[in-house]
Design an enzyme around this catalytic site. Structure first.
Site, PDB file in Angstrom:
ATOM      1  N   GLU A  96      17.918  50.347  38.861  1.00  0.00           N
ATOM      2  CA  GLU A  96      18.707  51.297  38.071  1.00  0.00           C
ATOM      3  C   GLU A  96      19.478  50.549  36.998  1.00  0.00           C
ATOM      4  O   GLU A  96      19.855  49.389  37.201  1.00  0.00           O
ATOM      5  CB  GLU A  96      19.729  51.998  38.995  1.00  0.00           C
ATOM      6  N   ASP A  97      19.736  51.205  35.887  1.00  0.00           N
ATOM      7  CA  ASP A  97      20.566  50.582  34.858  1.00  0.00           C
ATOM      8  C   ASP A  97      22.030  50.553  35.275  1.00  0.00           C
ATOM      9  O   ASP A  97      22.676  49.524  35.261  1.00  0.00           O
ATOM     10  CB  ASP A  97      20.395  51.296  33.500  1.00  0.00           C
ATOM     11  N   ASP A 100      26.979  55.244  38.360  1.00  0.00           N
ATOM     12  CA  ASP A 100      28.237  55.818  37.883  1.00  0.00           C
ATOM     13  C   ASP A 100      28.808  56.681  39.019  1.00  0.00           C
ATOM     14  O   ASP A 100      29.454  56.163  39.927  1.00  0.00           O
ATOM     15  CB  ASP A 100      27.893  56.608  36.608  1.00  0.00           C
ATOM     16  N   PHE A 149      32.232  54.050  28.889  1.00  0.00           N
ATOM     17  CA  PHE A 149      30.839  54.386  28.586  1.00  0.00           C
ATOM     18  C   PHE A 149      30.218  53.261  27.772  1.00  0.00           C
ATOM     19  O   PHE A 149      30.669  52.960  26.668  1.00  0.00           O
ATOM     20  CB  PHE A 149      30.745  55.716  27.831  1.00  0.00           C
TER      21      PHE A 149
HETATM   22  P1  IMP Z   1      25.197  58.792  38.069  1.00  0.00           P
HETATM   23  O1  IMP Z   1      24.288  59.794  38.704  1.00  0.00           O
HETATM   24  O2  IMP Z   1      26.510  59.448  37.673  1.00  0.00           O
HETATM   25  O3  IMP Z   1      25.426  57.565  38.904  1.00  0.00           O
HETATM   26  O4  IMP Z   1      24.572  58.407  36.702  1.00  0.00           O
HETATM   27  C1  IMP Z   1      23.562  57.508  36.559  1.00  0.00           C
HETATM   28  C2  IMP Z   1      22.940  57.613  35.185  1.00  0.00           C
HETATM   29  O5  IMP Z   1      23.858  58.064  34.194  1.00  0.00           O
HETATM   30  C3  IMP Z   1      22.531  56.236  34.739  1.00  0.00           C
HETATM   31  O6  IMP Z   1      21.248  55.917  35.228  1.00  0.00           O
HETATM   32  C4  IMP Z   1      22.615  56.345  33.245  1.00  0.00           C
HETATM   33  O7  IMP Z   1      21.407  56.836  32.722  1.00  0.00           O
HETATM   34  C5  IMP Z   1      23.717  57.352  32.990  1.00  0.00           C
HETATM   35  N1  IMP Z   1      25.003  56.674  32.693  1.00  0.00           N
HETATM   36  C6  IMP Z   1      26.096  56.601  33.461  1.00  0.00           C
HETATM   37  N2  IMP Z   1      27.071  55.886  32.887  1.00  0.00           N
HETATM   38  C7  IMP Z   1      26.559  55.476  31.705  1.00  0.00           C
HETATM   39  C8  IMP Z   1      27.083  54.657  30.631  1.00  0.00           C
HETATM   40  O8  IMP Z   1      28.210  54.140  30.634  1.00  0.00           O
HETATM   41  N3  IMP Z   1      26.236  54.467  29.584  1.00  0.00           N
HETATM   42  C9  IMP Z   1      24.979  54.978  29.520  1.00  0.00           C
HETATM   43  N4  IMP Z   1      24.461  55.727  30.490  1.00  0.00           N
HETATM   44  C10 IMP Z   1      25.244  55.988  31.581  1.00  0.00           C
END
Ligand code: IMP
Length: 173
Positions: A96-97, A100, A149
């Protein structure tokens, strides 16, 4: 496009990618085929660099999900493209990148668990623990960051900035 202020540089990222790759190979053992499952689109650059650093037998597949519009998490996970191959019995590392809220990863781990992998681990380049809404296991973390972000090195804001070789923050000095 707005100006992006560098937050993590290329060399720093490269070192952490190597360290994560070493840990993955050490945990798997020297001869175990590691199957990387990249979460598109954000993980593709991290995945490409990570894969080249792991060494030994490594294969890869990709899944595409959609969770975000702009910077707002909807909590809604949609699989846009599923894996090409079965993960049954394989030594799987989800790549995963960024983690969050953890909702995307938690959903994907549940989906993958139902497919009976031999082992299921997760590597993320970035983690924002202060934003977590679900407790989700992540064995390998590149960097832990504050609630901001970030873009670059595969991460986007409205599909822009993925090509930056570093990770930065949009519109900050
Ligand atoms: P989560 O489900 O909230 O953990 O979100 C995960 C996804 O949200 C990541 O795989 C990213 O694609 C996107 N995301 C969350 N935070 C960022 C950020 O700071 N920059 C860019 N994409 C983000």
């Amino acid at each position: 496009m707005s100006r992006v202020t560098q937050f993590l540089g290329q060399a720093e990222i490269g070192e952490r990618v190597k360290a994560v790759a070493c840990a993955i190979r050490a945990d798997a053992g020297p001869d175990v085929p590691v199957h990387l499952v990249g979460v598109l689109k954000g993980a593709f650059i991290f995945m490409a660099d990570l894969m080249r650093e792991i060494g030994g037998p490594v294969s890869c597949d990709f899944i595409a999900v959609s969770t975000y519009a702009g910077t707002v998490s909807t909590g809604q996970v949609q699989i846009l493209k599923d894996l090409d191959r079965s993960i049954e019995g394989r030594y799987v590392v989800v790549v995963e990148d960024i983690v969050d809220t953890g909702l995307t990863l938690s959903y994907l781990q549940d989906v993958f668990r139902t497919r009976s992998p031999g082992s299921l681990k997760t590597a993320c380049l970035l983690s924002k623990p202060s934003r977590r809404r679900v407790d989700v296991p992540v064995e390998y973390v590149g960097f832990t960051i504050d609630d901001r972000f970030v873009v670059g090195y595969g991460l986007d804001f409205d599909e822009q900035y993925r090509n930056l070789p570093f990770i930065g923050v949009v519109g900050e000095d």
